[in-house]
Motif scaffolding. Structure first.
Motif, PDB file in Angstrom:
ATOM      1  N   MET A  29      10.905 -25.307  13.191  1.00  0.00           N
ATOM      2  CA  MET A  29      10.281 -26.632  13.104  1.00  0.00           C
ATOM      3  C   MET A  29       9.294 -26.904  14.225  1.00  0.00           C
ATOM      4  SD  MET A  29      13.475 -29.020  11.906  1.00  0.00           S
ATOM      5  CE  MET A  29      14.547 -28.511  10.547  1.00  0.00           C
ATOM      6  N   GLY A  30       9.142 -25.974  15.164  1.00  0.00           N
ATOM      7  CA  GLY A  30       8.234 -26.216  16.277  1.00  0.00           C
ATOM      8  C   GLY A  30       8.806 -27.246  17.235  1.00  0.00           C
ATOM      9  N   LYS A  31       7.956 -28.100  17.730  1.00  0.00           N
ATOM     10  CA  LYS A  31       8.371 -29.099  18.712  1.00  0.00           C
ATOM     11  C   LYS A  31       9.224 -30.171  18.048  1.00  0.00           C
ATOM     12  CE  LYS A  31       6.382 -32.224  22.189  1.00  0.00           C
ATOM     13  NZ  LYS A  31       5.104 -32.740  22.753  1.00  0.00           N
ATOM     14  N   VAL A  32      10.426 -30.365  18.575  1.00  0.00           N
ATOM     15  CA  VAL A  32      11.327 -31.391  18.053  1.00  0.00           C
ATOM     16  C   VAL A  32      11.873 -32.219  19.206  1.00  0.00           C
ATOM     17  CG1 VAL A  32      12.010 -30.004  16.050  1.00  0.00           C
ATOM     18  CG2 VAL A  32      13.386 -29.906  18.144  1.00  0.00           C
ATOM     19  N   MET A  33      12.417 -33.368  18.870  1.00  0.00           N
ATOM     20  CA  MET A  33      13.134 -34.201  19.832  1.00  0.00           C
ATOM     21  C   MET A  33      14.572 -34.335  19.349  1.00  0.00           C
ATOM     22  SD  MET A  33      12.553 -38.229  20.884  1.00  0.00           S
ATOM     23  CE  MET A  33      11.117 -37.964  21.921  1.00  0.00           C
ATOM     24  N   VAL A  34      15.521 -33.890  20.169  1.00  0.00           N
ATOM     25  CA  VAL A  34      16.939 -34.050  19.858  1.00  0.00           C
ATOM     26  C   VAL A  34      17.434 -35.290  20.601  1.00  0.00           C
ATOM     27  CG1 VAL A  34      19.232 -33.024  19.928  1.00  0.00           C
ATOM     28  CG2 VAL A  34      17.231 -31.566  19.545  1.00  0.00           C
ATOM     29  N   ASP A 118       9.755 -29.789   6.484  1.00  0.00           N
ATOM     30  CA  ASP A 118       9.935 -29.564   5.050  1.00  0.00           C
ATOM     31  C   ASP A 118       9.997 -28.074   4.732  1.00  0.00           C
ATOM     32  OD1 ASP A 118      10.042 -32.240   4.505  1.00  0.00           O
ATOM     33  OD2 ASP A 118       7.978 -32.401   3.783  1.00  0.00           O
ATOM     34  N   GLN A 119       9.151 -27.280   5.373  1.00  0.00           N
ATOM     35  CA  GLN A 119       9.162 -25.837   5.134  1.00  0.00           C
ATOM     36  C   GLN A 119      10.465 -25.213   5.621  1.00  0.00           C
ATOM     37  OE1 GLN A 119       5.607 -24.234   6.924  1.00  0.00           O
ATOM     38  NE2 GLN A 119       4.299 -24.827   5.202  1.00  0.00           N
ATOM     39  N   ALA A 120      10.939 -25.647   6.786  1.00  0.00           N
ATOM     40  CA  ALA A 120      12.171 -25.087   7.341  1.00  0.00           C
ATOM     41  C   ALA A 120      13.380 -25.403   6.463  1.00  0.00           C
ATOM     42  CB  ALA A 120      12.392 -25.618   8.753  1.00  0.00           C
ATOM     43  N   LEU A 121      13.349 -26.563   5.807  1.00  0.00           N
ATOM     44  CA  LEU A 121      14.488 -27.007   4.996  1.00  0.00           C
ATOM     45  C   LEU A 121      14.315 -26.707   3.513  1.00  0.00           C
ATOM     46  CD1 LEU A 121      15.002 -30.533   6.629  1.00  0.00           C
ATOM     47  CD2 LEU A 121      16.278 -28.436   7.131  1.00  0.00           C
ATOM     48  N   SER A 122      13.271 -25.981   3.152  1.00  0.00           N
ATOM     49  CA  SER A 122      12.921 -25.812   1.737  1.00  0.00           C
ATOM     50  C   SER A 122      13.979 -25.066   0.932  1.00  0.00           C
ATOM     51  CB  SER A 122      11.576 -25.085   1.619  1.00  0.00           C
ATOM     52  OG  SER A 122      11.650 -23.786   2.205  1.00  0.00           O
ATOM     53  N   ALA A 123      14.831 -24.276   1.590  1.00  0.00           N
ATOM     54  CA  ALA A 123      15.849 -23.512   0.858  1.00  0.00           C
ATOM     55  C   ALA A 123      17.051 -24.363   0.467  1.00  0.00           C
ATOM     56  CB  ALA A 123      16.317 -22.323   1.701  1.00  0.00           C
ATOM     57  N   PHE A 124      17.146 -25.576   1.000  1.00  0.00           N
ATOM     58  CA  PHE A 124      18.313 -26.418   0.751  1.00  0.00           C
ATOM     59  C   PHE A 124      18.057 -27.398  -0.387  1.00  0.00           C
ATOM     60  CE2 PHE A 124      18.560 -25.802   5.517  1.00  0.00           C
ATOM     61  CZ  PHE A 124      19.454 -24.741   5.428  1.00  0.00           C
ATOM     62  N   GLU A 125      19.123 -27.713  -1.101  1.00  0.00           N
ATOM     63  CA  GLU A 125      19.046 -28.750  -2.118  1.00  0.00           C
ATOM     64  C   GLU A 125      19.198 -30.113  -1.453  1.00  0.00           C
ATOM     65  OE1 GLU A 125      21.968 -28.061  -5.095  1.00  0.00           O
ATOM     66  OE2 GLU A 125      21.112 -26.147  -5.756  1.00  0.00           O
ATOM     67  N   THR A 126      18.498 -31.090  -1.995  1.00  0.00           N
ATOM     68  CA  THR A 126      18.617 -32.451  -1.479  1.00  0.00           C
ATOM     69  C   THR A 126      18.887 -33.413  -2.621  1.00  0.00           C
ATOM     70  OG1 THR A 126      16.232 -32.847  -1.636  1.00  0.00           O
ATOM     71  CG2 THR A 126      17.076 -32.012   0.468  1.00  0.00           C
ATOM     72  N   LYS A 127      19.552 -34.489  -2.280  1.00  0.00           N
ATOM     73  CA  LYS A 127      19.894 -35.513  -3.261  1.00  0.00           C
ATOM     74  C   LYS A 127      19.323 -36.843  -2.795  1.00  0.00           C
ATOM     75  CE  LYS A 127      23.900 -37.945  -5.202  1.00  0.00           C
ATOM     76  NZ  LYS A 127      25.387 -38.057  -5.162  1.00  0.00           N
ATOM     77  N   PRO A 128      18.408 -37.433  -3.576  1.00  0.00           N
ATOM     78  CA  PRO A 128      17.876 -38.747  -3.177  1.00  0.00           C
ATOM     79  C   PRO A 128      18.998 -39.778  -3.119  1.00  0.00           C
ATOM     80  CG  PRO A 128      16.547 -37.762  -4.919  1.00  0.00           C
ATOM     81  CD  PRO A 128      17.800 -36.944  -4.818  1.00  0.00           C
ATOM     82  N   MET A 129      18.973 -40.577  -2.075  1.00  0.00           N
ATOM     83  CA  MET A 129      19.967 -41.627  -1.917  1.00  0.00           C
ATOM     84  C   MET A 129      19.347 -42.966  -2.293  1.00  0.00           C
ATOM     85  SD  MET A 129      22.448 -39.781  -0.782  1.00  0.00           S
ATOM     86  CE  MET A 129      23.633 -40.985  -0.191  1.00  0.00           C
TER      87      MET A 129
END
Length: 242
Positions: A29-34, A118-129
């Protein structure tokens, strides 16, 4: 992290995977803030790329020049993607790691916008809430209503002292789900908007005015306590603290 956030937001829930697997995507994800908030007026933010993620006996370890954190995955029951934070027209997507009660235990903000996350998480399924009403903690503070920081505020006193010392400081925030550490020199303390702020290129610390009532003192160590004498989830270590 100052931000504009909608009062009603739409979340996406990541499904079909586990906490460690999601955390292993952070280096992409490159630069992130935790961001970790202890719930007692302490916000501890590490800024920069996560270079490695390792599953250890102690938890999931996030490492790198800008990150030193250990996550207890057993405390996390859900992970959501929130795209409601906008600054200067740019969306800063946020991964929110929540416990069984639905409380956000820590967050990871994509500082480079939506595409890398979005690219880093593209392999995961997501469910709109369904849309969720944001319950803000207290009023939104503006420059006209923010309390002034007293020179005798315990946080102001300690960090002003640290800013005059030419020594490395270790600042640790701890919650049931995450322990996060920063090491470096406190070069300046900036009281603003009702907070005592320490800010460097790879670290932000925001301490709510009056949130720290006192410090438990040990040689080289200070433990933040609230008005009830309970730990605030913040410790400060420096060789010059007697």
């Amino acid at each position: 992290m100052a931000e504009q956030q909608n009062d009603v937001i739409a979340l996406e829930k990541i499904t079909g995977t586990d906490v460690a697997t999601v955390l292993k995507t952070l280096p992409k994800m490159g630069k992130v803030m935790v961001i970790v908030q202890t719930g007692r007026g302490v916000t501890h933010e590490r800024i920069g790329p996560v270079e490695s993620v390792e599953v250890t006996a102690d938890g999931v370890r996030l490492s790198g020049a800008c990150h030193e954190s250990v996550v207890d995955p057993n405390e996390i029951v859900a992970i959501h993607i929130d795209r409601s934070s906008v600054m200067r027209g740019k969306v800063f997507p946020t991964l929110k790691f929540t416990n069984e009660a639905g409380d956000v235990m820590f967050s990871v903000v994509g500082m480079e916008g939506t595409e890398p996350m979005d690219q880093a998480l593209s392999a995961f399924e997501t469910k709109p809430m369904e849309e969720v009403d944001v319950n803000r903690v207290g009023p939104v503070v503006d420059r006209g209503t923010a309390p002034e920081i007293s020179d005798t505020d315990p946080a102001m006193v300690l960090f002003t002292q640290l800013s005059t010392m030419d020594a490395e400081v270790k600042i640790t925030a701890q919650t049931p789900s995450l322990t996060q550490v920063w090491r470096g020199k406190v070069e300046a303390v900036k009281p603003s908007m009702g907070f005592v702020n320490v800010m460097t290129p790879d670290f932000h610390l925001h301490l709510k005015a009056g949130g720290i009532a006192s410090w438990q003192e040990q040689a080289g160590l200070r433990i933040a306590l609230n008005a009830d004498g309970m730990p605030c989830g913040l410790t400060v270590e420096a060789a010059g603290l007697s």
